[in-house]
Design a protein around this motif. Structure first.
Motif, short mmCIF file in Angstrom:
data_model
loop_
_atom_site.label_atom_id
_atom_site.label_comp_id
_atom_site.label_asym_id
_atom_site.label_seq_id
_atom_site.Cartn_x
_atom_site.Cartn_y
_atom_site.Cartn_z
N GLU A 29 6.02 -49.99 71.92
CA GLU A 29 5.04 -48.97 72.34
C GLU A 29 5.00 -47.78 71.39
O GLU A 29 4.74 -46.65 71.79
CB GLU A 29 5.30 -48.53 73.78
N TYR A 75 2.69 -46.95 68.99
CA TYR A 75 1.37 -47.38 68.52
C TYR A 75 0.94 -46.69 67.23
O TYR A 75 0.21 -47.28 66.44
CB TYR A 75 0.34 -47.17 69.63
N GLN A 117 -4.30 -54.76 70.13
CA GLN A 117 -5.29 -54.10 70.99
C GLN A 117 -5.31 -54.72 72.39
O GLN A 117 -5.43 -54.00 73.38
CB GLN A 117 -6.68 -54.18 70.35
N ILE A 118 -5.17 -56.01 72.47
CA ILE A 118 -5.12 -56.67 73.79
C ILE A 118 -3.85 -56.24 74.53
O ILE A 118 -3.89 -55.97 75.73
CB ILE A 118 -5.21 -58.21 73.63
N GLN A 119 -2.74 -56.17 73.82
CA GLN A 119 -1.49 -55.72 74.44
C GLN A 119 -1.64 -54.29 74.97
O GLN A 119 -1.11 -53.97 76.02
CB GLN A 119 -0.36 -55.79 73.42
N ARG A 120 -2.37 -53.44 74.23
CA ARG A 120 -2.56 -52.05 74.65
C ARG A 120 -3.67 -51.90 75.70
O ARG A 120 -3.95 -50.80 76.13
CB ARG A 120 -2.93 -51.20 73.42
N LYS A 121 -4.30 -53.01 76.04
CA LYS A 121 -5.41 -53.05 77.01
C LYS A 121 -6.61 -52.25 76.51
O LYS A 121 -7.31 -51.61 77.28
CB LYS A 121 -4.94 -52.56 78.37
N GLN A 122 -6.85 -52.32 75.22
CA GLN A 122 -8.02 -51.70 74.60
C GLN A 122 -9.05 -52.79 74.38
O GLN A 122 -9.29 -53.24 73.27
CB GLN A 122 -7.63 -51.03 73.27
N TYR A 123 -9.67 -53.18 75.47
CA TYR A 123 -10.54 -54.35 75.44
C TYR A 123 -11.83 -54.11 74.65
O TYR A 123 -12.33 -55.04 74.00
CB TYR A 123 -10.83 -54.81 76.86
#
Length: 182
Positions: free
Chosen positions: A133, A135, A164-170
């Protein structure tokens, strides 16, 4: 090994021959220059000549080694740094597989400087930083990867997509996917 044995045998035969000649006649050597004269037996004079030639050869060899020692040191340092980089990469992979993200990130970061595969080290460091985490560091590693190896945009963009998917930045992930599709 056979050449060495033949050489030793030839030296022994020559030594026996020279010893036989020395017992028959010791010879006489006179060196005169202006008012100075040097007298000695022929065999002592030849011995001094051979020892002097050997010392000259050794001196020239040592001077050559002295001047080439910088090259030797540079090659040793290069091999050592490559070996260290490989060791750090291996340690990073093991730490990553064990789930020790901070250790993996640190090892990949140290490995990247002398690595033969900087893209691999940067991408692995970015993924480890994202798992930890961190980033900002993850984004920095991705930027460095694209700066160092700009031709491998697909691999870099895929790593960015995964982070980006891991960070939920879809939304950003969708933009990255569309960029990859083009």
């Amino acid at each position: 090994m056979k050449k060495l044995l033949v050489l030793i045998l030839l030296v022994l035969i020559a030594s026996v021959w020279v010893a036989g000649k020395m017992t028959l006649d010791s010879g006489y050597l006179l060196i005169a220059y202006q008012n100075t004269t040097i007298e000695m037996s022929l065999w002592v004079g030849l011995s001094i000549l051979f020892v002097s030639m050997f010392m000259l050869y050794v001196s020239i060899w040592l001077v050559g080694k002295l001047f080439s020692s910088g090259d030797v040191a540079r090659r040793w340092k290069y091999r050592f740094s490559r070996k260290r980089s490989l060791s750090k990469t291996n340690a990073g992979v093991i730490a990553y597989l064990e789930g020790n993200w901070a250790e993996a990130q640190k090892n990949f970061d140290q490995a990247v400087t002398k690595s033969d595969m900087p893209l691999l080290a940067y991408l692995a460091a970015a993924k480890a930083a994202a798992k930890n985490e961190d980033y900002q560091a993850s984004d920095a590693y991705l930027r460095q990867a694209s700066r160092v190896v700009p031709s491998k945009t697909v691999a870099i963009e895929l790593a960015k997509l995964e982070i980006q998917i891991q960070r939920k930045q879809y939304e950003q992930a969708l933009a990255t996917l569309l960029k990859l599709r083009k």
